[in-house]
Design an enzyme around this catalytic site. Structure first.
Site, mmCIF file in Angstrom:
data_model
loop_
_atom_site.group_PDB
_atom_site.id
_atom_site.type_symbol
_atom_site.label_atom_id
_atom_site.label_comp_id
_atom_site.label_asym_id
_atom_site.label_seq_id
_atom_site.Cartn_x
_atom_site.Cartn_y
_atom_site.Cartn_z
ATOM 1 N N GLU A 1 10.448 -16.045 4.559
ATOM 2 C CA GLU A 1 9.460 -15.505 5.363
ATOM 3 C C GLU A 1 8.494 -14.535 4.606
ATOM 4 O OE1 GLU A 1 11.783 -13.351 8.623
ATOM 5 O OE2 GLU A 1 13.381 -14.399 7.734
ATOM 6 N N CYS B 1 -35.756 4.639 -4.159
ATOM 7 C CA CYS B 1 -36.610 5.052 -5.095
ATOM 8 C C CYS B 1 -38.036 4.551 -4.717
ATOM 9 C CB CYS B 1 -36.356 4.331 -6.246
ATOM 10 S SG CYS B 1 -37.509 4.192 -7.451
ATOM 11 N N ASP C 1 1.672 3.043 -2.407
ATOM 12 C CA ASP C 1 3.102 2.837 -2.125
ATOM 13 C C ASP C 1 3.511 2.359 -3.789
ATOM 14 O OD1 ASP C 1 2.854 2.822 0.194
ATOM 15 O OD2 ASP C 1 3.501 0.858 0.596
ATOM 16 N N CYS D 1 -35.152 9.001 -9.495
ATOM 17 C CA CYS D 1 -34.740 7.518 -9.821
ATOM 18 C C CYS D 1 -34.242 7.565 -11.365
ATOM 19 C CB CYS D 1 -35.767 6.634 -9.629
ATOM 20 S SG CYS D 1 -35.200 4.741 -10.333
ATOM 21 N N LYS E 1 8.609 -8.946 -4.239
ATOM 22 C CA LYS E 1 7.449 -8.232 -4.046
ATOM 23 C C LYS E 1 6.164 -9.049 -4.724
ATOM 24 C CE LYS E 1 7.246 -4.423 -2.181
ATOM 25 N NZ LYS E 1 7.763 -3.302 -1.565
ATOM 26 N N GLU F 1 2.515 3.754 -6.510
ATOM 27 C CA GLU F 1 2.898 5.148 -7.096
ATOM 28 C C GLU F 1 4.089 5.694 -6.661
ATOM 29 O OE1 GLU F 1 1.186 6.403 -9.684
ATOM 30 O OE2 GLU F 1 2.012 8.497 -9.793
ATOM 31 N N TYR F 2 4.383 5.568 -5.464
ATOM 32 C CA TYR F 2 5.390 6.183 -4.654
ATOM 33 C C TYR F 2 6.780 5.324 -5.362
ATOM 34 C CZ TYR F 2 9.003 7.457 -1.302
ATOM 35 O OH TYR F 2 10.208 8.081 -0.771
ATOM 36 N N ASP F 3 6.506 4.122 -5.443
ATOM 37 C CA ASP F 3 7.621 3.463 -5.870
ATOM 38 C C ASP F 3 8.136 3.678 -7.424
ATOM 39 O OD1 ASP F 3 8.179 1.808 -3.756
ATOM 40 O OD2 ASP F 3 7.044 -0.049 -4.369
ATOM 41 N N GLU G 1 8.400 -6.788 13.007
ATOM 42 C CA GLU G 1 7.707 -5.862 12.376
ATOM 43 C C GLU G 1 6.478 -6.077 13.531
ATOM 44 O OE1 GLU G 1 8.586 -4.915 9.519
ATOM 45 O OE2 GLU G 1 6.988 -4.122 8.285
ATOM 46 N N ARG H 1 12.372 2.473 13.568
ATOM 47 C CA ARG H 1 13.623 2.501 12.686
ATOM 48 C C ARG H 1 14.120 3.788 12.236
ATOM 49 N NH1 ARG H 1 13.051 1.691 6.681
ATOM 50 N NH2 ARG H 1 15.164 1.880 6.244
ATOM 51 N N CYS I 1 -36.446 4.741 -13.182
ATOM 52 C CA CYS I 1 -38.160 5.050 -13.716
ATOM 53 C C CYS I 1 -38.495 6.375 -13.330
ATOM 54 C CB CYS I 1 -38.717 4.070 -12.558
ATOM 55 S SG CYS I 1 -38.815 4.510 -10.977
ATOM 56 N N CYS J 1 -40.628 0.215 -10.612
ATOM 57 C CA CYS J 1 -39.355 0.480 -10.942
ATOM 58 C C CYS J 1 -38.635 -0.676 -11.832
ATOM 59 C CB CYS J 1 -38.489 1.142 -10.059
ATOM 60 S SG CYS J 1 -36.693 1.313 -10.455
ATOM 61 N N SER K 1 17.248 -1.479 4.835
ATOM 62 C CA SER K 1 16.125 -1.908 4.171
ATOM 63 C C SER K 1 16.532 -2.960 3.072
ATOM 64 C CB SER K 1 15.704 -0.826 3.487
ATOM 65 O OG SER K 1 16.201 -0.170 2.507
ATOM 66 N N LEU K 2 15.707 -3.454 2.514
ATOM 67 C CA LEU K 2 15.982 -4.626 1.576
ATOM 68 C C LEU K 2 15.769 -4.040 0.157
ATOM 69 C CD1 LEU K 2 13.551 -7.180 3.244
ATOM 70 C CD2 LEU K 2 16.021 -7.176 3.262
ATOM 71 N N ASP L 1 3.554 -6.235 6.338
ATOM 72 C CA ASP L 1 3.343 -4.956 5.865
ATOM 73 C C ASP L 1 2.699 -4.192 7.230
ATOM 74 O OD1 ASP L 1 3.362 -2.762 4.176
ATOM 75 O OD2 ASP L 1 1.494 -3.294 3.074
ATOM 76 N N LYS M 1 6.814 -11.144 3.946
ATOM 77 C CA LYS M 1 7.172 -9.775 4.368
ATOM 78 C C LYS M 1 5.911 -9.067 4.769
ATOM 79 C CE LYS M 1 9.698 -5.748 2.088
ATOM 80 N NZ LYS M 1 8.768 -4.760 2.754
HETATM 81 S S1 IVH Z 1 14.645 -8.035 6.959
HETATM 82 C C1 IVH Z 1 18.660 -6.173 6.735
HETATM 83 N N1 IVH Z 1 12.541 -9.654 7.140
HETATM 84 O O1 IVH Z 1 10.699 -4.600 5.188
HETATM 85 C C2 IVH Z 1 17.109 -6.716 6.355
HETATM 86 N N2 IVH Z 1 12.219 -7.451 6.994
HETATM 87 O O2 IVH Z 1 12.201 -3.271 3.216
HETATM 88 C C3 IVH Z 1 16.270 -5.842 7.393
HETATM 89 N N3 IVH Z 1 9.889 -6.344 6.674
HETATM 90 O O3 IVH Z 1 12.129 -2.380 7.283
HETATM 91 C C4 IVH Z 1 14.638 -6.283 7.122
HETATM 92 N N4 IVH Z 1 8.946 -8.525 6.917
HETATM 93 O O4 IVH Z 1 10.156 -3.274 8.074
HETATM 94 C C5 IVH Z 1 12.926 -8.372 7.070
HETATM 95 N N5 IVH Z 1 10.557 -11.090 7.158
HETATM 96 C C6 IVH Z 1 11.027 -9.853 7.087
HETATM 97 C C7 IVH Z 1 10.371 -8.561 6.977
HETATM 98 C C8 IVH Z 1 11.048 -7.174 6.650
HETATM 99 C C9 IVH Z 1 8.945 -7.041 6.795
HETATM 100 C C10 IVH Z 1 10.100 -4.779 6.310
HETATM 101 C C11 IVH Z 1 10.986 -4.077 7.362
HETATM 102 C C12 IVH Z 1 12.038 -3.517 6.692
HETATM 103 C C13 IVH Z 1 11.295 -3.642 5.219
HETATM 104 C C14 IVH Z 1 12.500 -3.769 4.278
#
Ligand code: IVH
Length: 784
Positions: free
Chosen positions: A120, A444, A31, A414, A320, A33-35, A180, A143, A417, A450, A80-81, A124, A122
């Site tokens: 809360e 070995c 992730d 080996c 993050k 690297e993707y980011d 999640e 989603r 030795c 050895c 998403s966030l 994964d 996050k």
């Molecule tokens: S809130 C509008 N709360 O993170 C807000 N998301 O990047 C919507 N995720 O798609 C998400 N834990 O899959 C929220 N406590 C949490 C979360 C959470 C994991 C994931 C979720 C979302 C992604 C957003």
């Protein structure tokens, strides 16, 4: 390359990874690297707005529906966030929120309004929407691209902590819950182990495992996977529930919805940052993986006021943590030789920072693992450092394999030795049968000739929990071996002042100290000595069991594998290891030399009465693995024929008095083979020699004073080390455990005791401080 070209290249690459991640559940890059690629594209597009096209990955968040499931439209889009990586990003977020709500913004000296946030973890995993109509779960959906997802109702119903029907009453007629779906770390490890056993594909991380499990067309597979759900919000609702986000979640909890145990309210951004650090410090100990924490403005009225920007709410942010996976290059594979001669491949990597730690090496376990990964030197690989675990190579990024990539070969000799490297199949023994398993170990054959094995053997021999010779570090051991001063552990006891004083880092005083430490180590307990020998598969616990049960080195050295299996937790495999270690002529010579050079083993004595009593004739017959004769059959046989001689000599008629015809036949057949009869007689003879004949089998054992009790040691002890305290307690028959539970009998708490002591008090357990503990031991005749 100009910006336009780079933009096209980045889009193509991101599209490919998007597809692999969202549709195939098989991402090939981490992730992080993707980011980075995504941010690079975003930055380039910001510089060149004329190059932005609607099909750019930056213009679309989410994924393509897989097609096989029917589609679901999300009435309220699943968003998403935004991400924060630095504290400054968080202050910036708080400022935007405060301004957006028309509240006074503070300056360096404070003074601004304070916004309440929910906090809360996050998780994964992957976002899921659950729709309840009149309290019944009617639909589950992924989603998807945020607007359209897939109907995975059947699969969602297999997740055990998702209520199919809401508890209680008062819920809105239409209630869409969002959260999640994830897999715990333990569930992930277990699943991968099973997959590996069955030769099925393993998953690179819990997130992929969760995604791959949830999007199964066969919901039976989903049902067999350890998935869990955690609710973090709402979608469509026919009626409002509470005024705050936390209020909503707490209400949902009363209706049976799982919510995070870590849900907290922060009264200002500072408390959010405290939360981030607190969870960050506990990240490794949490039972599931998280990639950050999520903060949301707690007041729902304020959330509405703030609204959305593009695809992200203005009222929430993900802060993050550093990524646990990174990509780097495999520069080479080298081979290390361990204490038992096993030759293991080690990955040499182009150094890369993973979750804050620079990683340059990773274990590859064995050649099967290299084959499983399809690894070649020069490959780009994904490195994962989960918790305190040593870094692992998870995956090869095939798309990035260079043309000059080279295969990995096990060396024929080996690397240390030069002895031959032998391929030994892993042999699994159970109940006398031997089966060759798939995996191969390369060893070995040089053993103590050895250098690598000798060094490791000596490092282990002198270590704190073994002979405890202080002042002899790894470097000094290496020098002693390299200079030819030490060719076996026994040679440590012939070292002279002049041998040591010239070693690097030694002077007169340290040499004298080391010689004294060597002399002081000459009276180890039998258990320590057995452990120090470094018998494969014999750790401290097994060494203690051997010492305590058999009581003398002489008995341990001659014990037959079948006799050893009477010991608690000793299976046939370990028993064979122990037996063949002591059968080896070289090992016997070294032990002999150690004794000649003044080693005087303490705590030797008789066979332990409990062990003696565990050896019954019926038990022995059951262990012989005569087909169809298990413990019950053996009991019946012994009740009629009460000695091994009688059983061996018995004819079919005698045997059928106690057994079925089939069993009687099996017993006859077994003892007809002369080796079988001879082995059984040898085992019987040895048990007799050890003073544990079954004539005494009915005799009840006088229990040790603390038998059946579980003790826990916590905090630091000042008058006695924890190890010694543990030894003493075990000597009195207690079990010493690492964690407190209702089953704990007593907790010994020294200064600095923390959560274990708190828990003990909560449970109302007996707690002793160090002085009381020492008095207690003294009461049992044991002195510190
Ligand atoms: S809130 C509008 N709360 O993170 C807000 N998301 O990047 C919507 N995720 O798609 C998400 N834990 O899959 C929220 N406590 C949490 C979360 C959470 C994991 C994931 C979720 C979302 C992604 C957003």
């Amino acid at each position: 390359m100009n910006a336009a070209q780079r933009i096209l290249e980045l889009r193509a690459e991101l599209d490919l990874h998007n597809y692999r991640y969202h549709v195939l559940d098989e991402p090939s890059i981490p992730d992080a690297e993707y980011d980075r690629l995504f941010r690079e594209l975003k930055a380039l597009e910001a510089e060149h707005p004329e190059l932005v096209t609607p099909d750019s990955p930056t213009q679309r968040v989410g994924n393509v529906a897989l097609g096989a499931f029917s589609q679901v439209r999300h009435e309220v889009p699943m968003l998403s966030l935004g991400n924060a990586f630095e504290e400054a990003d968080m202050h910036e977020f708080d400022r935007r929120v405060t301004e957006g709500l028309d509240l006074p913004v503070g300056d360096l000296f404070g003074g601004g309004a304070e916004v309440h946030y929910s906090c809360e973890p996050k998780l994964d995993g992957l976002a899921v929407s659950l729709l309840y109509q009149d309290g019944q779960l009617v639909r589950g959906a992924t989603r998807g691209d945020g607007t359209t997802g897939e109907d995975i109702s059947v699969n969602v119903r297999t997740i055990r902590n998702i209520p199919l029907k809401l508890h209680g009453s008062g819920w809105p007629a239409t209630l869409e819950v969002r959260g999640e779906v994830f897999m715990s770390k333990a569930g992930f490890e277990k699943l991968n182990a099973t997959q590996m056993e069955q030769g099925a594909k393993t998953f690179a991380n819990p997130r992929n495992a969760a995604a791959g499990s949830l999007r199964q067309l066969d919901s039976k597979i989903t049902a067999s996977r350890p998935l869990e759900f955690c609710c973090y919000g709402l979608g469509q609702v026919s009626e409002n529930i509470a005024d705050t986000h936390i209020g909503n979640l707490e209400k949902l909890k009363t209706w049976g919805m799982p919510i995070s145990r870590e849900l907290k309210l922060a009264k200002n951004i500072g408390e959010c940052l405290d939360y981030y650090h607190d969870i960050g410090a506990r990240r490794n100990d949490l039972p599931y993986e998280i990639d950050g924490v999520v903060f949301k403005v707690n007041s729902l009225a304020s959330q509405r006021e703030l609204g959305f920007r593009a695809r992200e709410p203005r009222w929430a942010i993900a802060h993050k943590f550093p990524a646990m996976e990174e990509m780097t290059e495999l520069l080479d594979v080298e081979f290390q030789v361990g204490r038992t001669g096993a030759v293991t491949p080690v990955a040499r990597l182009k150094p890369v920072k993973v979750a804050g730690v620079t990683v340059a090496n990773a274990t590859l376990h064995n050649m099967d693992e290299v084959a499983r990964l399809g690894l070649m030197i020069g490959d780009s690989v994904i490195i994962r450092r989960a918790g305190d675990v040593i870094p692992q190579v998870m995956q090869v990024v095939l798309e990035r394999r260079p043309e000059n990539a080279r295969p990995v070969h096990i060396p024929e000799s080996c690397p240390v030795c030069g002895s031959h490297v032998e391929r030994t199949q892993l042999v699994k023994r159970s109940k006398g049968k031997e089966t060759v398993s798939e995996g191969a170990v390369y060893r070995c054959v040089g053993r103590l000739a050895c250098g690598a094995q000798l060094k490791q053997a000596i490092i282990h021999f002198v270590s704190r929990r073994a002979m405890d010779i202080e002042g002899l570090g790894e470097k000094s051991v290496e020098q002693l071996v390299d200079e030819g001063l030490v060719a076996s552990p026994a040679d440590l006891y012939t070292l002279k002042f002049d041998d040591i004083v010239d070693l690097e880092g030694f002077a007169k005083l340290s040499t004298e100290n080391l010689l004294q430490a060597i002399a002081d180590s000459k009276r180890p307990s039998l258990a320590r000595f057995i452990y120090a020998l470094g018998i494969p598969d014999v750790g401290e616990e097994t060494a203690k069991v051997l010492a305590r049960s058999l009581g003398s080195l002489a008995r341990i050295m001659v014990a037959l594998p079948q006799v050893l299996t009477y010991l608690p937790d000793v299976g046939l495999e370990v028993a064979f290891e122990i037996h063949s270690f002591f059968e080896d002529a070289h090992n016997r010579t070294v032990i002999q030399q150690l004794l000649e050079r003044g080693l005087d083993l303490q705590d030797q004595g008789d066979v332990h009465p409990e062990y003696a009593a565990s050896t019954t004739l019926a038990g022995m017959i059951a262990k012989l693995d005569i087909s169809s004769v298990g413990p019950t059959g053996a009991e019946k046989l012994v009740s009629k024929l009460d000695s091994l001689d009688k059983i061996i000599a018995a004819d079919g008629i005698d045997l059928r008095q106690a057994l079925t015809t089939k069993q009687a036949e099996a017993v006859r057949e077994y003892f007809k083979v002369p080796e079988n009869a001879a082995r059984a007689k040898a085992v019987e003879q040895q048990l007799k020699d050890f003073g544990m004949h079954w004539a005494c089998e009915k005799k009840r054992v006088e229990g040790l004073p603390l038998a059946g009790q579980t003790w826990v040691l916590t905090g630091s002890l000042e008058r006695m080390s924890r190890d010694i305290a543990k030894d003493k307690l075990e000597g009195l028959g207690a079990k010493v455990a690492g964690s407190v539970s209702a089953k704990t009998y007593c907790v010994v708490a020294g200064p600095g005791a923390g959560s274990k002591l708190t828990k003990a008090n909560e449970l109302g357990l007996k707690v002793l401080d160090e002085d009381a503990f020492i008095d207690f031991l003294a009461g049992h005749g044991i002195h510190a």
